[in-house]
Scaffold this motif. Structure first.
Motif, short mmCIF file in Angstrom:
data_model
loop_
_atom_site.label_atom_id
_atom_site.label_comp_id
_atom_site.label_asym_id
_atom_site.label_seq_id
_atom_site.Cartn_x
_atom_site.Cartn_y
_atom_site.Cartn_z
N VAL A 122 7.95 8.17 4.96
CA VAL A 122 6.76 7.79 5.74
C VAL A 122 5.87 6.90 4.89
CG1 VAL A 122 4.58 8.72 6.65
CG2 VAL A 122 6.72 9.84 7.22
N ASN A 123 5.25 5.90 5.50
CA ASN A 123 4.22 5.12 4.80
C ASN A 123 2.91 5.89 4.90
OD1 ASN A 123 5.86 2.91 4.05
ND2 ASN A 123 5.63 1.98 6.05
N GLU A 151 -1.52 -1.51 2.50
CA GLU A 151 -2.23 -0.70 3.49
C GLU A 151 -1.93 -1.12 4.93
OE1 GLU A 151 -6.32 -0.22 2.05
OE2 GLU A 151 -6.22 1.83 2.79
N THR A 152 -0.78 -1.74 5.14
CA THR A 152 -0.40 -2.10 6.50
C THR A 152 1.05 -1.71 6.81
OG1 THR A 152 0.16 -4.33 5.72
CG2 THR A 152 -2.00 -4.04 6.74
N GLY A 153 1.65 -0.90 5.96
CA GLY A 153 3.01 -0.46 6.24
C GLY A 153 4.08 -1.47 5.94
N ASN A 154 3.75 -2.47 5.12
CA ASN A 154 4.71 -3.53 4.83
C ASN A 154 5.35 -3.45 3.46
OD1 ASN A 154 4.92 -5.48 7.08
ND2 ASN A 154 2.70 -5.56 6.84
N CYS A 188 0.06 5.33 3.91
CA CYS A 188 -1.17 4.55 4.15
C CYS A 188 -1.50 4.47 5.62
CB CYS A 188 -1.02 3.13 3.59
SG CYS A 188 0.17 2.09 4.49
N LEU A 189 -0.49 4.66 6.47
CA LEU A 189 -0.70 4.56 7.92
C LEU A 189 -0.67 5.93 8.58
CD1 LEU A 189 1.62 1.62 9.02
CD2 LEU A 189 -0.79 1.55 8.40
N TYR A 190 -0.55 6.97 7.80
CA TYR A 190 -0.35 8.31 8.34
C TYR A 190 -1.65 9.09 8.20
CZ TYR A 190 2.81 12.15 9.64
OH TYR A 190 3.47 13.15 10.30
N GLY A 218 12.20 -1.48 3.13
CA GLY A 218 10.76 -1.38 3.39
C GLY A 218 9.93 -1.34 2.12
#
Lengths: 152, 287
Positions: free
Chosen positions: A58-59, A42-45, A61-63, A133
């Protein structure tokens, strides 16, 4: 206060009520029952939540879901054909034993699809860069890379 | 969590909303920084102002007189892919290419990277090294400020009530100018850097004397930091092993990281600043 929005997911328009702060991954999983897309860090990692938005990786969780309006969202569920046939990537992952626990798999496959859509014959280095990623704790990536390279 | 989501259609509308909700509103461009902060409850905005739909903020333009202009909504991936940048300002391409993952780069914007004001912001150091300026629009009009004056502290910039960063301006570099951006991290480019260095220098081609140089360090101060003493070592001097080593050593001393951090000890950071500065200096000198 919830907002009425429309999201086009896998070619289908969905009318939804969402809180303004809901992420796309939350809406996909909880409101649309498309649980193929996973939540990891949940942090784009970690890339477990990867989807395509207008063809771009796209991640989710951050969108914010609010941002996803008027865009074409593609999730792992859509890769399987209408007749039930698996996508070439999905077949390759099975053939090459590139799946262990399966948690990273949808995200990696979406990253691979984004790569192959743009670059149908990547080098190994380009494949590794494209999935950089996405974290996998099980496979050590070798078979994942092999599987993607096998798809042309 | 609890915020309302606002979508201005113009810069003026955005400025108006940011003024009205000053202190309670946060701008979202790509969201790759903001959403993490919201989820960690490090910021608790009541309003999130999404500027994605404002037209005319996504561009990379170059001309011989004005130099480079980059719109605030330009994604990092667009910076990475730009042939113009690769040709004329390769240090920006390097920074964009060492930025997170494709999924992050597709969405993250250069304006967001700057306004988030992390001491490690990939795009900040090369742009400062290139003497970039930023154009800001606010309730009382426009202003242009040097990027190196833009950052106040971690997460804090000079943006006042209602102000929005709209453009980055980079002058045409003098002939024989070269730049390099180096980042040191654990897990390749996806990790935030332990430390990073951006060097832009202009050399006299025959004599090898350094006419001008800017060395910008990351993660060793609350903001991206000019290593001015290290720069002074090089200016007006012939670039050779001796001057490079001396300058790198001075950069290492100038760096003042905080005593403990998640990624590395201050000692290690200072050491690696020396290593990266030396590498960068050698690279821009063509060694």
């Amino acid at each position: 206060m919830k907002k009425a929005i429309r999201l086009r997911v896998n070619g289908i328009d969905n009318d939804l009520l969402v809180e303004p702060w809901w992420s796309l991954v939350y809406v996909l999983r909880e409101e649309l029952n498309l649980t193929g897309t996973k939540i990891g860090c949940e942090t784009g990692n970690c890339g477990a939540c990867s989807v395509l938005v207008d063809g771009e990786l796209v991640n989710s969780c951050l969108y914010p879901a609010m941002k996803a309006r008027d865009k074409d969202i593609l999730t792992i569920e859509k890769l399987r054909g209408e007749n039930g046939e698996l996508h070439a990537l999905q077949k390759a992952f099975i053939e090459h034993s590139a799946v262990q626990c399966g948690y990273c798999t949808p995200g990696v496959i979406m990253a691979a699809k984004a790569l192959l859509d743009e670059n149908p014959a990547p080098t190994e280095e380009e494949v590794r860069e494209a999935i950089s990623g996405n974290l996998c704790r099980c496979t050590g990536y070798a078979k994942i890379v092999k599987a993607i390279m096998a798809v042309k | 969590m609890g915020f309302d989501y606002l979508e201005p259609a113009t810069i003026e509308e955005a400025v108006s909303l940011l003024s009205k909700y000053n202190g309670k509103a946060k701008v979202i461009a790509g969201g790759t920084d903001l959403m993490v902060q919201v989820m960690n409850k490090r910021v608790k905005p009541e309003y999130v102002v999404d500027i994605e739909h404002i037209p005319g903020l996504d561009y990379i333009k170059y001309d011989e007189k004005q130099g480079l202009r980059i719109g605030t909504l330009t994604t990092i991936e667009a910076l990475k892919k730009s042939a113009e940048l690769r040709q004329r300002y390769p240090i920006i391409s390097q920074a964009a290419s060492q930025f997170g993952s494709r999924a992050i780069r597709n969405v993250a914007t250069v304006g967001g990277n700057l306004c988030n004001a992390a001491p490690t912001a990939n795009t900040a150091q090369p742009l400062i090294a290139l003497s970039a300026r930023v154009k800001i629009v606010g309730p009382s009009g426009e202003r242009v400020v040097p990027l190196e004056d833009f950052f106040i502290s971690v997460g804090s910039t000079i943006l006042e009530r209602g102000e929005l960063l709209v453009e980055i301006q980079v002058p045409v570099p003098p002939h024989n100018t070269r730049g390099v951006y180096l980042k040191h991290s654990v897990r390749g480019i996806i990790d935030l850097p332990i430390v990073s260095v951006a060097v832009v220098s202009t050399l006299e081609p025959e004599s090898g004397v350094c006419r001008d140089i800017r060395i910008v360090l990351g993660s060793v101060a609350p903001t991206p930091m000019r290593a001015r003493k290290a720069e002074e070592i090089m200016k007006g001097r012939k670039v050779d092993e001796a001057s490079i080593n001396r300058s790198a050593e001075v950069a290492s001393h100038e760096a003042h990281p905080r005593p403990s951090s998640i990624r590395a000890s201050a000692q290690y950071k200072k050491e690696m600043i020396g290593v990266l500065t030396r590498r960068a200096l050698r690279e821009v000198a063509g060694k």
